[in-house]
Design an enzyme around this catalytic site. Structure first.
Site, short mmCIF file in Angstrom:
data_model
loop_
_atom_site.label_atom_id
_atom_site.label_comp_id
_atom_site.label_asym_id
_atom_site.label_seq_id
_atom_site.Cartn_x
_atom_site.Cartn_y
_atom_site.Cartn_z
N GLU A 4 0.84 -1.19 0.00
CA GLU A 4 0.00 0.00 0.00
C GLU A 4 0.88 1.24 0.00
OE1 GLU A 4 -2.83 -0.28 3.19
OE2 GLU A 4 -3.99 -1.84 2.18
N HIS A 62 -8.82 9.90 3.92
CA HIS A 62 -8.56 8.84 2.95
C HIS A 62 -8.87 9.38 1.56
CE1 HIS A 62 -8.49 5.02 0.89
NE2 HIS A 62 -8.02 4.46 1.98
N ARG A 117 -0.99 9.42 2.01
CA ARG A 117 -2.40 9.74 1.88
C ARG A 117 -2.70 11.24 1.86
NH1 ARG A 117 -5.13 5.04 5.74
NH2 ARG A 117 -4.96 3.36 4.20
N HIS A 128 -10.93 9.99 7.70
CA HIS A 128 -10.69 8.55 7.84
C HIS A 128 -10.11 8.16 9.19
CE1 HIS A 128 -9.90 4.47 6.60
NE2 HIS A 128 -8.60 4.61 6.71
N ARG A 143 -0.66 8.74 9.49
CA ARG A 143 -0.53 7.30 9.70
C ARG A 143 -0.15 6.57 8.42
NH1 ARG A 143 -3.93 2.99 8.89
NH2 ARG A 143 -5.73 4.32 8.46
#
Length: 532
Positions: free
Chosen positions: A116, A235, A281, A342, A377
């Site tokens: 990811e 997100h 992100r 998110h 994160r």
């Protein structure tokens, strides 16, 4: 309705996500555990976690690389000690899940690891393609049903933490049990907050309806220190719905080759970051927002139609099935997506054993702030966090529980009655969510933040005239409290870093690299804490 029951237990846990359930299983060997959740067992972010859980399992990977990726994503303010704990202890916790019966996906007998955004290696374990959280929650639940020391209560809303005039000491929780229609005080040696995040303070969010920041708000009222709340992760890809997005389109689609396209059908991420669609992100979310604003469109497109159709269906069955219900076949159609709130990087400040500044109060998972996520994160570190620091709370309480005596039932709680104007509450809640999205969302400024703070303060004054309340009003008060903490924290941090972007201070300022914003009852406007 005003009657109050008392129950005594060794440990009270608020929340039934991975952090709450796993911590309950560990603590069951030390005593009686009461697990409370405001709605149903499955109502948590864990249930909806699609992508997976990050851990160093592959021989070609290393904890140092995982640590490096986490620190880089955290934009310079992660607590390095906490990160090292996460990445070194994580693999054993994941193996523990597997022994417990969690069935992660395999290919030819080996774990099927995916990649990811911002990860340098394929280290994401997933289950049922894109239903990892559901698989983990079910395996933990099966284990809990076998334990005689764990009781699990649904529809128990935490109103407040209980303090019995013992100074800096939390003695339990006051809850509304909707099943019995009674107020119950749980007195315990320790209270563990595992209540999740606050995504519902925003209009567009990937979070379920229960995530209204109740744990942070209750901890703040009790005197706990709240840290890093300006850092909200948006997100990049949540399914666009004009009524408010909620269905997340996992980042693992981009990990498997999906690309983002603007209204003209052109890829655009390569002009924003070298990693393109796999950039951190915050970078992807801002890039999407800029493309939307430039084209005056409500969304961009996510395209995975160039991949083999059978692969897509088998790898992402939940996403494929859900979008098919909306008339979209992801093997042939582009998906309209929009950034949405998110994850809350900040929360109740803890050490690496889940301890807060209040004796008897611990926090774990999204509600906690160990500093492990910094300003942003790293993908799929959140499920791992719940396991690692839940285990550490167990280790701490194994040594400390005996010196945390059970409190006595000498609490005087004022009679509470329901207040009925639910429609007014819903209207204020919707206005709050929309204002937060526009004024304290992906892009912020001094003006928008001050306007938001003023509106929150004025609204709180109006609500204070409601002497008696119901769950809807308590929930709204929690949302206003957390929205205020986010806004005041964002106003104090005069730079842009990770999930916090100020258009009036658009650059990272090196002088802020060791500074955190702390908010508590002694400094409700927030204070700058410099780490030496």
């Amino acid at each position: 309705m005003g009657d109050i029951k008392y129950k005594t237990t060794d440990f009270v846990i608020i929340g039934t996500g991975i952090a709450g359930l796993y911590t309950a299983l560990k603590l069951a060997s030390l005593g009686e555990v009461s697990v409370l959740t405001k709605e149903k067992l499955e109502d948590s972010n864990t249930q909806y976690a699609q992508g997976g859980i990050a851990a160093v399992i592959d021989r070609g990977d290393s904890w140092k690389l995982h640590m490096e990726d986490t620190l880089k994503a955290g934009a310079g303010i992660c607590d390095e000690k906490a990160v090292e704990v996460l990445v070194t202890e994580g693999p054993d916790r994941v193996r523990e899940l597997i022994k417990m019966g969690t069935r992660f996906d395999h290919i030819e007998g080996e774990l099927d690891l995916t990649r990811e955004g911002a990860h340098s290696k394929r280290r994401i374990l997933h289950a049922r393609g894109d239903a990892t959280g559901e698989e983990i929650r079910e395996s933990l639940t099966r284990a809990i049903t076998k334990s005689k020391n764990i009781s699990l209560k649904e529809e128990n809303f935490m109103i407040d933490l209980v303090k019995l005039n013992r100074g800096n000491h939390v003695d339990g929780v006051l809850v509304w049990d909707n099943n019995q229609k009674k107020y119950i005080v749980y007195l315990a040696r320790a209270v563990i907050l595992a209540s999740g995040g606050c995504g519902q303070v925003y209009h567009n969010t990937s979070n379920p309806e229960v995530t209204t920041g109740d744990g942070v708000a209750a901890a703040y009222r009790a005197g706990a220190i709240i840290m890093d709340m300006e850092f909200i992760q948006f997100h990049p890809t949540v399914f666009y719905n004009k009524h408010g997005s909620s269905f997340l389109i996992s980042e693992s689609l981009r990990g498997e080759g999906a690309v983002l396209r603007n209204s003209e059908g052109k890829r655009f991420m390569d002009k924003y970051h070298d990693l393109a669609e796999l950039a951190p992100r915050d970078v992807v979310a801002r890039a999407i927002l800029q493309e939307m604003e430039r084209d005056n469109k409500p969304h961009v497109w996510l395209d995975i139609t160039h991949k083999d159709a059978d692969f897509v269906k088998n790898r992402f069955p939940t996403i494929f099935r859900t979008l098919k219900e909306h008339g979209i076949d992801i093997t042939r159609d582009w998906v309209p997506v929009v950034p949405a709130a998110h994850y809350m990087m900040g929360g109740v400040r803890t050490d690496t054993y889940g301890r807060t500044n209040l004796i008897g109060l611990y926090a774990v998972g999204e509600v906690a702030c160990t500093g492990v996520h910094g300003a942003n994160r790293l993908a799929s570190n959140s499920l791992l966090e719940g396991l690692v620091f839940g285990n550490r709370i167990y280790r701490a309480l194994k040594m400390e529980a005996d010196v945390l005596p059970l409190p006595e039932e000498n609490l005087k709680v004022p009679q509470l009655l329901p207040y009925g104007k639910v429609m007014v509450i819903k209207q204020i809640k919707e206005e709050l969510k929309k204002k937060m999205s526009h004024q304290v969302g992906i892009i912020r400024s001094e003006k928008t933040l001050k306007d938001m703070i003023k509106w929150i303060e004025e609204t709180e004054v109006k609500l204070n005239k409601f002497k008696y309340s119901n769950v809807e009003l308590w929930e709204l008060k929690n949302m206003l409290s957390v929205a205020g903490i986010i806004s005041r924290s964002a106003l104090l941090r005069k730079e842009s870093r990770g999930g916090h972007f100020r258009e009036d201070y658009p650059e990272i300022k090196p002088g802020w690299g060791n500074k955190h914003v702390l908010v508590d009852k002694l400094s409700p406007e927030g204070r700058i804490h410099e780490v030496k």
